[in-house]
Design a protein around this motif. Structure first.
Motif, PDB file in Angstrom:
ATOM      1  N   PHE A  52      -2.782   1.996  13.162  1.00 41.51           N
ATOM      2  CA  PHE A  52      -2.898   1.674  11.737  1.00 41.51           C
ATOM      3  C   PHE A  52      -1.502   1.548  11.129  1.00 41.51           C
ATOM      4  CE2 PHE A  52      -6.690   3.987  13.034  1.00 41.51           C
ATOM      5  CZ  PHE A  52      -7.678   3.089  12.655  1.00 41.51           C
ATOM      6  N   GLY A  53      -0.959   0.330  11.171  1.00 39.33           N
ATOM      7  CA  GLY A  53       0.392   0.085  10.677  1.00 39.33           C
ATOM      8  C   GLY A  53       0.397  -0.713   9.393  1.00 39.33           C
ATOM      9  N   LEU A  54       1.473  -0.570   8.640  1.00 43.20           N
ATOM     10  CA  LEU A  54       1.647  -1.299   7.387  1.00 43.20           C
ATOM     11  C   LEU A  54       3.058  -1.850   7.280  1.00 43.20           C
ATOM     12  CD1 LEU A  54       0.006   1.039   4.681  1.00 43.20           C
ATOM     13  CD2 LEU A  54      -0.916  -1.125   5.524  1.00 43.20           C
ATOM     14  N   HIS A  55       3.218  -2.818   6.384  1.00 46.97           N
ATOM     15  CA  HIS A  55       4.506  -3.223   5.830  1.00 46.97           C
ATOM     16  C   HIS A  55       4.547  -2.744   4.382  1.00 46.97           C
ATOM     17  CE1 HIS A  55       4.011  -6.072   9.161  1.00 46.97           C
ATOM     18  NE2 HIS A  55       5.317  -6.280   9.128  1.00 46.97           N
ATOM     19  N   ILE A  56       5.716  -2.316   3.933  1.00 43.89           N
ATOM     20  CA  ILE A  56       5.911  -1.892   2.544  1.00 43.89           C
ATOM     21  C   ILE A  56       7.200  -2.536   2.051  1.00 43.89           C
ATOM     22  CG2 ILE A  56       5.977   0.062   0.950  1.00 43.89           C
ATOM     23  CD1 ILE A  56       5.170   1.838   3.416  1.00 43.89           C
ATOM     24  N   HIS A  57       7.126  -3.296   0.971  1.00 44.13           N
ATOM     25  CA  HIS A  57       8.312  -3.986   0.472  1.00 44.13           C
ATOM     26  C   HIS A  57       9.224  -3.083  -0.348  1.00 44.13           C
ATOM     27  CE1 HIS A  57       6.460  -7.480   2.024  1.00 44.13           C
ATOM     28  NE2 HIS A  57       5.739  -7.827   0.977  1.00 44.13           N
ATOM     29  N   ARG A  58       8.621  -2.265  -1.206  1.00 47.81           N
ATOM     30  CA  ARG A  58       9.416  -1.502  -2.180  1.00 47.81           C
ATOM     31  C   ARG A  58       9.173  -0.006  -2.027  1.00 47.81           C
ATOM     32  NH1 ARG A  58       8.001  -6.450  -4.160  1.00 47.81           N
ATOM     33  NH2 ARG A  58       5.833  -5.810  -4.443  1.00 47.81           N
ATOM     34  N   ALA A  59       9.436   0.489  -0.841  1.00 42.40           N
ATOM     35  CA  ALA A  59       9.161   1.895  -0.543  1.00 42.40           C
ATOM     36  C   ALA A  59      10.130   2.844  -1.226  1.00 42.40           C
ATOM     37  CB  ALA A  59       9.214   2.121   0.965  1.00 42.40           C
ATOM     38  N   GLU A  60      11.223   2.318  -1.784  1.00 38.23           N
ATOM     39  CA  GLU A  60      12.160   3.202  -2.482  1.00 38.23           C
ATOM     40  C   GLU A  60      11.561   3.784  -3.748  1.00 38.23           C
ATOM     41  OE1 GLU A  60      13.092  -1.091  -3.581  1.00 38.23           O
ATOM     42  OE2 GLU A  60      12.652   0.070  -1.772  1.00 38.23           O
ATOM     43  N   GLU A  62       8.764   5.930  -5.231  1.00 40.04           N
ATOM     44  CA  GLU A  62       7.788   6.903  -4.755  1.00 40.04           C
ATOM     45  C   GLU A  62       6.382   6.545  -5.215  1.00 40.04           C
ATOM     46  OE1 GLU A  62       6.723  10.116  -2.426  1.00 40.04           O
ATOM     47  OE2 GLU A  62       8.699   9.160  -2.652  1.00 40.04           O
ATOM     48  N   ALA A  63       6.291   5.943  -6.413  1.00 36.35           N
ATOM     49  CA  ALA A  63       4.977   5.542  -6.927  1.00 36.35           C
ATOM     50  C   ALA A  63       4.381   4.398  -6.115  1.00 36.35           C
ATOM     51  CB  ALA A  63       5.094   5.134  -8.395  1.00 36.35           C
ATOM     52  N   ASN A  64       5.214   3.728  -5.315  1.00 39.81           N
ATOM     53  CA  ASN A  64       4.756   2.593  -4.527  1.00 39.81           C
ATOM     54  C   ASN A  64       4.393   2.985  -3.098  1.00 39.81           C
ATOM     55  OD1 ASN A  64       4.337  -0.226  -5.133  1.00 39.81           O
ATOM     56  ND2 ASN A  64       5.777  -0.684  -3.479  1.00 39.81           N
ATOM     57  N   TRP A  65       4.525   4.277  -2.770  1.00 35.05           N
ATOM     58  CA  TRP A  65       4.191   4.720  -1.412  1.00 35.05           C
ATOM     59  C   TRP A  65       2.685   4.615  -1.210  1.00 35.05           C
ATOM     60  CZ3 TRP A  65       6.878   5.191   2.810  1.00 35.05           C
ATOM     61  CH2 TRP A  65       6.355   5.883   3.907  1.00 35.05           C
ATOM     62  N   TRP A 326       1.338  -3.816   2.177  1.00 33.81           N
ATOM     63  CA  TRP A 326       0.800  -2.915   1.153  1.00 33.81           C
ATOM     64  C   TRP A 326       0.998  -3.471  -0.249  1.00 33.81           C
ATOM     65  CZ3 TRP A 326      -2.445   0.770   0.136  1.00 33.81           C
ATOM     66  CH2 TRP A 326      -2.307   1.552  -1.008  1.00 33.81           C
ATOM     67  N   ASP A 327       2.207  -3.944  -0.542  1.00 35.10           N
ATOM     68  CA  ASP A 327       2.556  -4.327  -1.909  1.00 35.10           C
ATOM     69  C   ASP A 327       3.066  -5.761  -2.008  1.00 35.10           C
ATOM     70  OD1 ASP A 327       4.750  -3.604  -0.388  1.00 35.10           O
ATOM     71  OD2 ASP A 327       5.829  -2.637  -2.012  1.00 35.10           O
ATOM     72  N   ASN A 328       2.475  -6.651  -1.212  1.00 35.16           N
ATOM     73  CA  ASN A 328       2.793  -8.068  -1.334  1.00 35.16           C
ATOM     74  C   ASN A 328       1.997  -8.671  -2.487  1.00 35.16           C
ATOM     75  OD1 ASN A 328       2.087 -11.107  -0.459  1.00 35.16           O
ATOM     76  ND2 ASN A 328       4.082 -10.532   0.359  1.00 35.16           N
ATOM     77  N   THR A 338       0.065  -3.239 -11.618  1.00 33.70           N
ATOM     78  CA  THR A 338      -0.608  -2.014 -12.076  1.00 33.70           C
ATOM     79  C   THR A 338      -0.661  -0.938 -10.993  1.00 33.70           C
ATOM     80  OG1 THR A 338      -2.799  -2.720 -11.339  1.00 33.70           O
ATOM     81  CG2 THR A 338      -2.078  -3.455 -13.524  1.00 33.70           C
ATOM     82  N   ARG A 339      -0.388  -1.327  -9.737  1.00 38.15           N
ATOM     83  CA  ARG A 339      -0.495  -0.455  -8.561  1.00 38.15           C
ATOM     84  C   ARG A 339      -1.922   0.032  -8.321  1.00 38.15           C
ATOM     85  NH1 ARG A 339       4.752   1.321 -10.368  1.00 38.15           N
ATOM     86  NH2 ARG A 339       6.339   0.725  -8.847  1.00 38.15           N
ATOM     87  N   SER A 340      -2.884  -0.613  -8.943  1.00 36.07           N
ATOM     88  CA  SER A 340      -4.279  -0.272  -8.669  1.00 36.07           C
ATOM     89  C   SER A 340      -4.672  -0.854  -7.316  1.00 36.07           C
ATOM     90  CB  SER A 340      -5.196  -0.809  -9.763  1.00 36.07           C
ATOM     91  OG  SER A 340      -5.067  -2.224  -9.873  1.00 36.07           O
TER      92      SER A 340
END
Length: 435
Positions: A52-60, A62-65, A326-328, A338-340
């Motif tokens: 179960f892998g992901l890509h995360i663009h803006r992991a810096e 914390e609210a985007n984790w 995750w956040d594309n 909104t991060r919903s």
């Protein structure tokens, strides 16, 4: 990432004591028992955490984790390419990569670090166009610069990054404009450097993308000498708007080809894939181009496709799947403003929660569109996942083989059924777990 693509049962079937009656869009088809088997006889495919892998663009942020369970993280489009880490000769910026590695360590997440995208100052063709900036798709002019880059990164993160990946989507000129022979040269140099720093580090082969003739890249690279310098094979299973079953025939051929050539001992990973999809919580609709919309599906279809894709590719031998992303903005599991969470994020969470440490024991197609995967759950109970493949609009009646709990992945709905009781199924995967 690349957006290019490749290109009724009125009778009844008794299989292992289970009565199946398939009714597809009020039409009738002939039934053939198990006409397509994905797992070789006698083999089992474990589903481990790192699958179960992901890509995360803006992991810096914390609210985007990610707020879902995942086990591995590929740092593509996380702003840590060679060009960003070393913007000038002798100048290094590890601020983002330091953060990402530290954050992953705290969460117990395995990091896959891509190597590549040559800085303009080091490029063999510094003025050549690429998707990320001039010169970045070309090989470095000096192999010494490449070795120094790999050594600097691997030494800094020794013991914290155990897996590196060579380049990204080398079948696409926007990412790689060199030859297979030059890529083999880079792979072998990187492997030599990494092994000297830590022999346990694994190097993942450069990925291609496209379920078409581009699959031949894997053999081209391996036959050119790459096989002696990599530990894992990778490919990006982008399917455009096509359903997951679209990839099965070609990947079965690939698996057979690799075995015939003696390369079947190398693990196979899908280090990037996903779907472009619109969503009821998506606020970027006005930004979609006409060309992008050709590839887009709606969020309900994406939620149906995700479990099918991950079950099928695990049965086909892929040990990891890194979802993009995750956040594309247009492929993401969340609304980036909104991060919903979008519905597909909950599907991902259910998959990881239910299937972790289970094993696939068989995965077959029966008839024209009925798919069945037999599993053993982590607690030892038998289970079966069933769905109707292809495009939407088909349904069937499936008789439960046991007294069971049934989970529908797209909604999370949980039903209890008795042995022999019939439920209507469609393109959304339902998992029957024996009570």
């Amino acid at each position: 990432m690349s957006v290019r693509t490749s290109g009724g049962l009125s009778k009844r079937l008794i299989r292992g004591g289970v009565l199946l009656a398939l009714v597809v869009a009020a039409a009738a088809f002939a039934v053939r028992p198990s006409d397509l088997e994905l797992l070789p006889s006698g083999e089992r495919a474990r589903i481990e955490r790192n699958f179960f892998g992901l890509h995360i663009h803006r992991a810096e942020s914390e609210a985007n984790w990610p707020s879902v369970f995942f086990g591995s993280w590929r740092l593509w489009d996380a702003y840590v390419t060679w060009a960003r880490l070393q913007p000038a000769r002798g100048e290094w910026d590890f601020s983002k990569l330091d953060h990402h590695v530290e954050r992953a360590g705290r969460a117990g997440i395995d990091v896959l670090m891509p190597l590549g995208m040559t800085p303009q100052w080091a490029s063999a063709r510094p003025d050549e166009w690429s998707a990320y900036g001039p010169g970045q798709a070309a090989e470095p002019a000096s192999l010494d610069d490449w070795r120094r880059y790999v050594s600097t990164v691997a030494s800094r993160y020794k013991g914290r990054i155990q897996t590196y990946e060579l380049w990204n989507e080398v079948t696409e000129k926007m990412f790689w404009s060199g030859t297979p022979e030059r890529m083999v040269e880079l792979a072998c140099a990187a492997k030599e450097v990494l092994s000297a720093i830590d022999p346990s580090i694994r190097l993942v082969a450069p990925s291609g993308t496209g379920i078409d003739r581009r699959l031949g890249w894997i053999r081209t690279f391996l036959d050119a000498g790459g096989a002696r310098c990599v530990d894992v094979l990778s490919y990006h299973l982008y399917l455009g708007p096509n359903p997951p079953e679209h990839m099965v025939r070609d990947l079965l051929k690939l698996r057979a080809d690799l075995k015939a050539a003696g390369y079947d001992k190398l693990p196979l990973w899908n280090t990037e894939s996903g779907y472009w999809f619109t969503s009821t919580v998506d606020r970027t609709a006005q930004k979609w181009s006409a060309d992008e919309r050709r590839y887009a599906i709606d969020d309900a279809t994406a939620a149906a496709f995700m479990p099918r894709m991950m079950l099928l590719e695990r049965a086909l031998g892929f040990e990891r799947h890194y979802w993009y992303a995750w956040d594309n903005d247009k492929m993401g599991l969340i609304d980036t403003q909104t991060r919903s969470k979008k519905p597909i994020a909950d599907v991902y969470e259910r998959l990881a929660t239910l299937l972790l440490r289970s094993s696939l024991d068989a995965c077959t197609r029966e008839g024209d569109r009925f798919w069945r995967c037999d599993l053993t759950m982590a607690d030892g109970r038998p289970a079966v996942a069933v769905w109707v493949g292809g495009a939407a609009g088909a349904s069937m009646a499936f008789s439960s083989p046991w007294n069971a709990q049934v989970t529908r992945f797209d909604t999370g709905r949980l039903d209890s059924v008795k042995q022999g009781e019939s439920l209507q199924i469609d393109g959304n995967v339902r998992l029957f777990i024996k009570n």
